[in-house]
Design a protein around this motif. Structure first.
Motif, mmCIF file in Angstrom:
data_model
loop_
_atom_site.group_PDB
_atom_site.id
_atom_site.type_symbol
_atom_site.label_atom_id
_atom_site.label_comp_id
_atom_site.label_asym_id
_atom_site.label_seq_id
_atom_site.Cartn_x
_atom_site.Cartn_y
_atom_site.Cartn_z
ATOM 1 N N SER A 14 23.973 56.106 -54.208
ATOM 2 C CA SER A 14 24.549 55.908 -52.752
ATOM 3 C C SER A 14 25.085 56.617 -52.085
ATOM 4 O O SER A 14 25.164 57.142 -50.948
ATOM 5 C CB SER A 14 24.940 54.264 -52.244
ATOM 6 O OG SER A 14 25.909 54.163 -51.317
ATOM 7 N N GLU A 15 26.476 57.814 -52.699
ATOM 8 C CA GLU A 15 26.563 58.688 -51.687
ATOM 9 C C GLU A 15 25.668 59.766 -51.494
ATOM 10 O O GLU A 15 26.034 60.189 -50.733
ATOM 11 C CB GLU A 15 27.912 59.253 -53.078
ATOM 12 C CG GLU A 15 28.731 59.513 -52.394
ATOM 13 C CD GLU A 15 29.604 60.495 -53.492
ATOM 14 O OE1 GLU A 15 29.742 61.518 -53.311
ATOM 15 O OE2 GLU A 15 29.795 59.928 -54.037
ATOM 16 N N HIS A 16 25.129 60.095 -52.987
ATOM 17 C CA HIS A 16 23.670 61.289 -52.133
ATOM 18 C C HIS A 16 22.761 60.954 -51.530
ATOM 19 O O HIS A 16 22.280 61.945 -50.691
ATOM 20 C CB HIS A 16 23.577 62.019 -53.828
ATOM 21 C CG HIS A 16 23.920 62.249 -54.745
ATOM 22 N ND1 HIS A 16 24.196 63.762 -54.919
ATOM 23 C CD2 HIS A 16 24.832 61.657 -55.727
ATOM 24 C CE1 HIS A 16 24.987 63.625 -55.849
ATOM 25 N NE2 HIS A 16 25.481 62.553 -56.101
ATOM 26 N N ALA A 17 21.971 59.536 -51.649
ATOM 27 C CA ALA A 17 21.201 59.543 -50.366
ATOM 28 C C ALA A 17 21.742 59.666 -49.057
ATOM 29 O O ALA A 17 21.622 59.756 -47.956
ATOM 30 C CB ALA A 17 20.804 57.585 -50.734
ATOM 31 N N GLY A 18 23.282 58.858 -48.648
ATOM 32 C CA GLY A 18 24.020 59.296 -47.502
ATOM 33 C C GLY A 18 24.184 60.665 -46.940
ATOM 34 O O GLY A 18 24.145 60.473 -46.215
ATOM 35 N N ARG A 19 24.180 61.452 -47.911
ATOM 36 C CA ARG A 19 24.431 62.658 -47.559
ATOM 37 C C ARG A 19 23.280 63.114 -46.990
ATOM 38 O O ARG A 19 22.858 64.086 -45.767
ATOM 39 C CB ARG A 19 24.818 63.547 -48.797
ATOM 40 C CG ARG A 19 26.470 63.356 -48.522
ATOM 41 C CD ARG A 19 27.154 64.490 -49.926
ATOM 42 N NE ARG A 19 26.738 64.649 -51.245
ATOM 43 C CZ ARG A 19 27.571 64.411 -51.967
ATOM 44 N NH1 ARG A 19 28.927 64.390 -51.817
ATOM 45 N NH2 ARG A 19 27.035 64.027 -53.339
ATOM 46 N N LEU A 20 22.232 63.172 -48.105
ATOM 47 C CA LEU A 20 20.882 63.120 -47.505
ATOM 48 C C LEU A 20 20.476 62.664 -46.406
ATOM 49 O O LEU A 20 19.715 63.488 -44.839
ATOM 50 C CB LEU A 20 19.770 62.691 -48.400
ATOM 51 C CG LEU A 20 18.237 62.684 -47.641
ATOM 52 C CD1 LEU A 20 17.727 64.212 -48.233
ATOM 53 C CD2 LEU A 20 17.450 61.889 -48.645
ATOM 54 N N GLU A 21 21.070 61.643 -45.176
ATOM 55 C CA GLU A 21 19.957 61.016 -44.710
ATOM 56 C C GLU A 21 21.575 61.959 -43.365
ATOM 57 O O GLU A 21 20.735 62.905 -42.090
ATOM 58 C CB GLU A 21 20.916 59.805 -44.079
ATOM 59 C CG GLU A 21 20.507 58.861 -45.243
ATOM 60 C CD GLU A 21 20.893 57.696 -44.774
ATOM 61 O OE1 GLU A 21 21.342 56.883 -43.792
ATOM 62 O OE2 GLU A 21 20.405 56.742 -46.431
ATOM 63 N N ILE A 22 22.315 62.779 -43.429
ATOM 64 C CA ILE A 22 23.261 63.427 -42.612
ATOM 65 C C ILE A 22 22.559 64.274 -42.787
ATOM 66 O O ILE A 22 22.198 64.905 -40.897
ATOM 67 C CB ILE A 22 24.478 63.788 -43.271
ATOM 68 C CG1 ILE A 22 25.270 62.265 -43.207
ATOM 69 C CG2 ILE A 22 25.164 64.976 -42.533
ATOM 70 C CD1 ILE A 22 26.674 62.335 -44.188
#
Length: 79
Positions: A14-22
């Motif tokens: 979830s954390e990595h996916a959030g950074r990917l979105e940014i």
């Protein structure tokens, strides 16, 4: 894997996916600043936008799945 390891994996995803979105939003912002003055440039920008859109959607799906897994783990841990 035990419940705690699954929960940690879900949180990491979830954390990595959030950074990917940014990061992908930054790509969109940069693409918006490109003026396509010829067909080759327009084609390249369109291709990158298409890839970025697909990657962003995958990031959202990853985060949603990870959040659902974390919720299931929490629910199972309480039972």
């Amino acid at each position: 894997l035990d419940i705690a390891a699954i929960a940690q994996h879900a949180a990491d995803i979830s954390e990595h996916a959030g950074r990917l979105e940014i990061l992908l939003q930054e790509v969109f912002d940069k693409l918006d600043g490109i003026e396509a003055t010829d067909n080759a440039t327009r084609g390249a920008v369109d291709a990158v936008e298409c890839f970025t859109t697909c990657a962003l959607r995958n990031g959202v799906l990853m985060r949603d799945a990870a959040d659902q897994i974390a919720a299931l783990v929490a629910e199972g841990g309480e039972a």
